[in-house]
Write a protein that holds these residues in place. Structure first.
Motif, mmCIF file in Angstrom:
data_model
loop_
_atom_site.group_PDB
_atom_site.id
_atom_site.type_symbol
_atom_site.label_atom_id
_atom_site.label_comp_id
_atom_site.label_asym_id
_atom_site.label_seq_id
_atom_site.Cartn_x
_atom_site.Cartn_y
_atom_site.Cartn_z
ATOM 1 N N LEU A 138 -2.728 -9.169 -2.500
ATOM 2 C CA LEU A 138 -3.605 -8.001 -2.471
ATOM 3 C C LEU A 138 -2.792 -6.722 -2.581
ATOM 4 O O LEU A 138 -1.573 -6.729 -2.583
ATOM 5 N N ASN A 139 -3.477 -5.599 -2.669
ATOM 6 C CA ASN A 139 -2.774 -4.314 -2.765
ATOM 7 C C ASN A 139 -3.492 -3.267 -1.923
ATOM 8 O O ASN A 139 -3.886 -2.214 -2.410
ATOM 9 N N CYS A 140 -3.659 -3.594 -0.639
ATOM 10 C CA CYS A 140 -4.286 -2.642 0.271
ATOM 11 C C CYS A 140 -3.458 -1.365 0.287
ATOM 12 O O CYS A 140 -2.243 -1.391 0.486
ATOM 13 N N ARG A 141 -4.114 -0.229 0.112
ATOM 14 C CA ARG A 141 -3.417 1.022 -0.163
ATOM 15 C C ARG A 141 -2.588 1.530 1.007
ATOM 16 O O ARG A 141 -1.578 2.213 0.812
ATOM 17 N N PHE A 142 -2.990 1.231 2.234
ATOM 18 C CA PHE A 142 -2.295 1.751 3.410
ATOM 19 C C PHE A 142 -1.136 0.861 3.845
ATOM 20 O O PHE A 142 -0.376 1.214 4.749
ATOM 21 N N CYS A 143 -1.020 -0.330 3.237
ATOM 22 C CA CYS A 143 -0.078 -1.345 3.706
ATOM 23 C C CYS A 143 1.131 -1.418 2.786
ATOM 24 O O CYS A 143 0.988 -1.670 1.581
ATOM 25 N N HIS A 144 2.332 -1.188 3.328
ATOM 26 C CA HIS A 144 3.530 -1.237 2.493
ATOM 27 C C HIS A 144 3.768 -2.642 1.954
ATOM 28 O O HIS A 144 4.187 -2.820 0.810
ATOM 29 N N THR A 145 3.508 -3.656 2.779
ATOM 30 C CA THR A 145 3.659 -5.034 2.322
ATOM 31 C C THR A 145 2.771 -5.295 1.111
ATOM 32 O O THR A 145 3.148 -6.015 0.181
ATOM 33 N N GLY A 146 1.584 -4.697 1.123
ATOM 34 C CA GLY A 146 0.633 -4.911 0.043
ATOM 35 C C GLY A 146 1.054 -4.328 -1.288
ATOM 36 O O GLY A 146 0.461 -4.648 -2.322
ATOM 37 N N THR A 147 2.073 -3.451 -1.280
ATOM 38 C CA THR A 147 2.554 -2.912 -2.554
ATOM 39 C C THR A 147 3.553 -3.836 -3.240
ATOM 40 O O THR A 147 3.977 -3.569 -4.363
ATOM 41 N N THR A 224 -7.524 -12.378 7.603
ATOM 42 C CA THR A 224 -7.866 -12.288 6.186
ATOM 43 C C THR A 224 -8.386 -10.897 5.865
ATOM 44 O O THR A 224 -9.009 -10.237 6.706
ATOM 45 N N SER A 225 -8.141 -10.465 4.642
ATOM 46 C CA SER A 225 -8.696 -9.194 4.181
ATOM 47 C C SER A 225 -10.124 -9.351 3.692
ATOM 48 O O SER A 225 -10.760 -8.371 3.314
ATOM 49 N N VAL A 244 -10.276 -10.192 10.916
ATOM 50 C CA VAL A 244 -10.677 -9.653 9.615
ATOM 51 C C VAL A 244 -10.148 -8.229 9.486
ATOM 52 O O VAL A 244 -10.383 -7.388 10.361
ATOM 53 N N SER A 245 -9.435 -7.977 8.408
ATOM 54 C CA SER A 245 -8.920 -6.630 8.140
ATOM 55 C C SER A 245 -10.050 -5.798 7.547
ATOM 56 O O SER A 245 -10.233 -5.757 6.331
ATOM 57 N N LEU A 246 -10.800 -5.137 8.420
ATOM 58 C CA LEU A 246 -11.985 -4.388 7.986
ATOM 59 C C LEU A 246 -11.590 -2.992 7.509
ATOM 60 O O LEU A 246 -11.802 -2.637 6.352
ATOM 61 N N HIS A 247 -11.095 -2.167 8.412
ATOM 62 C CA HIS A 247 -10.451 -0.885 8.110
ATOM 63 C C HIS A 247 -11.371 0.212 7.595
ATOM 64 O O HIS A 247 -10.933 1.368 7.480
ATOM 65 N N ALA A 248 -12.616 -0.099 7.290
ATOM 66 C CA ALA A 248 -13.559 0.939 6.859
ATOM 67 C C ALA A 248 -14.968 0.384 6.979
ATOM 68 O O ALA A 248 -15.171 -0.833 6.976
ATOM 69 N N VAL A 253 -14.958 4.028 0.905
ATOM 70 C CA VAL A 253 -13.651 4.068 1.570
ATOM 71 C C VAL A 253 -12.993 2.700 1.536
ATOM 72 O O VAL A 253 -11.792 2.583 1.259
ATOM 73 N N ARG A 254 -13.763 1.637 1.798
ATOM 74 C CA ARG A 254 -13.132 0.314 1.800
ATOM 75 C C ARG A 254 -12.738 -0.099 0.388
ATOM 76 O O ARG A 254 -11.714 -0.780 0.204
ATOM 77 N N ASP A 255 -13.510 0.283 -0.616
ATOM 78 C CA ASP A 255 -13.102 0.021 -2.000
ATOM 79 C C ASP A 255 -11.733 0.636 -2.282
ATOM 80 O O ASP A 255 -10.902 0.067 -2.997
ATOM 81 N N GLU A 256 -11.496 1.828 -1.721
ATOM 82 C CA GLU A 256 -10.229 2.524 -1.958
ATOM 83 C C GLU A 256 -9.065 1.861 -1.229
ATOM 84 O O GLU A 256 -8.029 1.589 -1.849
ATOM 85 N N ILE A 257 -9.233 1.590 0.077
ATOM 86 C CA ILE A 257 -8.069 1.161 0.854
ATOM 87 C C ILE A 257 -7.918 -0.353 0.933
ATOM 88 O O ILE A 257 -6.822 -0.855 1.185
ATOM 89 N N VAL A 258 -9.009 -1.096 0.713
ATOM 90 C CA VAL A 258 -8.946 -2.564 0.649
ATOM 91 C C VAL A 258 -9.651 -2.979 -0.641
ATOM 92 O O VAL A 258 -10.832 -3.326 -0.634
#
Length: 384
Positions: A138-147, A224-225, A244-248, A253-258
């Motif tokens: 995945l590429n969750c925007r707030f997560c460095h691992t995700g990059t 899980t995301s 669950v990694s909800l975050h929004a 907002v969730r479309d953007e960050i997850v």
């Protein structure tokens, strides 16, 4: 060297976990598969069944990685096993300890790829954060691992091997449930566990086996995301706690960050949570919620979170996670005052909403940071 009770060996079956040196890796194999591999290598069935039971005990109850230490196998027979089978761990590239006691290991796979795991000690527990992939799907925007780009899935022996390495470091062999520092496991390291479902399931079955590593499924949490189609299978086939990694709480907002939200939206995700096998007030679903300044941290967001949990009648708790910054992240952490306000609104609705204390920031071991040092050090070695 022939071994008493052995028959002529047959070729290794396709898909067997052979290493570069031709030996079969036994860590990560279920007991029945170990027996089958011993038969394949030349042991007659009764001998293979007995030896499989002995070897299983030495690997998972004693933490032994050398056939020469297996005292109930005759000395003359041990070289035969050592020539055909391996009992290994991921290679430790570097081990670090934070000022707060958090430990992080940079590990290397047999084919040269690096990943990380983290151990977080607390007064009443010790939690091992285990990776499921090299990189992340995945590429969750707030997560460095995700990059990080996904390199490959970790295999069962590499997942189980993380737990065994931690036990090595903590001196917790022989395996026993009382007095352990390592009491809990969270599948929250690098990667999305449900995109490596079969390997994660097979590894966790060994971790949960009463004659194996012996951790209760109630002490294991899979995060899980929101891979909705796999959530029911996770509950049925693994049966561990769900995070669950909800975050929004809004689509935009969730479309953007997850970004996975664009495929499996919030409503689909919460319906899957409501249907998760075994979820009840004693085994609540945990919603992970990273606090991002002016993005998802308003009082209105908190009230919407409460509404959604109530709408789907979810037995839930919320972990509020102060954002752990990294260069180029594009987000800031919410203020302490804003986080407290958000938490209070959720608590007042009768839903637990503790604020997670950041751990291991000084060694880049905090939530979302499992990339920083690994990639920096790898690039430094490559250019040295």
């Amino acid at each position: 060297m022939p071994i008493p009770g052995a028959v002529d060996p047959v070729p290794v079956p396709r898909g067997a976990s052979a290493r570069a040196d031709g030996r079969i890796e036994l860590v990560g194999l279920p007991r029945e598969r170990i027996r089958e591999e011993l038969e394949t290598a030349g042991l007659e069935p009764r001998q293979a069944k007995l030896r499989a039971k002995q070897i299983w005990h030495w690997i998972y109850n004693r933490g032994v990685g050398d056939f020469n230490a297996m005292s109930d196998i005759a000395k003359a027979q041990r070289p035969w096993f050592a020539a055909r089978f391996a009992i290994s761990r991921p290679e430790v590239v570097e081990a670090q300890v934070s000022t707060d006691g958090t430990r992080k290991w940079l590990l290397k796979t047999h084919d040269g790829h690096e990943f990380e795991m983290v151990f977080i000690p607390d007064a009443d527990r010790g939690t091992l954060c285990v990776s499921s992939q090299v990189g992340c799907t995945l590429n969750c925007r707030f997560c460095h691992t995700g990059t990080m780009a996904l390199v490959r899935n970790l295999e069962p022996q590499e997942i189980v091997g993380q737990v065994m390495l931690a036990r090595d470091a903590l001196g917790e062999w022989p395996s026993q449930p009382e007095g352990r520092m390592l009491t809990n496991i969270v599948m929250m390291g690098m990667g999305e566990p449900l995109y490596n479902f079969d390997n994660v399931r097979d590894a966790l079955k060994i971790v949960m086996d009463g004659d194996g590593l012996g951790l209760s499924k109630r002490r294991i949490t899979l995060s899980t995301s929101g891979v909705v189609p796999m959530m029911a299978r996770a509950g049925e086939e693994i049966g561990v706690n769900l995070a669950v990694s909800l975050h929004a709480v809004t689509k935009d907002v969730r479309d953007e960050i997850v970004p996975l939200n664009r495929k499996y939206g919030i409503d689909q995700l919460l319906e899957a949570c409501a249907a998760y096998p075994g979820a009840n007030n004693a085994r609540r679903i945990t919603f992970e919620y990273v606090m991002l300044k002016d993005k998802n941290d308003s009082d209105a967001d908190a009230r919407e979170l409460v509404r959604l949990i109530r709408q789907y009648r979810l037995p839930a708790k919320v972990n509020l996670i102060p954002f752990n910054p990294w260069p180029g992240a594009g987000y800031e952490c919410s203020t302490d005052e804003r986080i407290r306000s958000f938490s209070n609104i959720v608590f007042e609705a009768g839903i637990s909403a503790p604020v997670r204390t950041p751990r291991g920031r000084d060694i880049d071991a905090a939530c979302g940071q499992l990339k920083t040092s690994a990639e920096r050090k790898r690039k430094s070695r490559e250019t040295a």
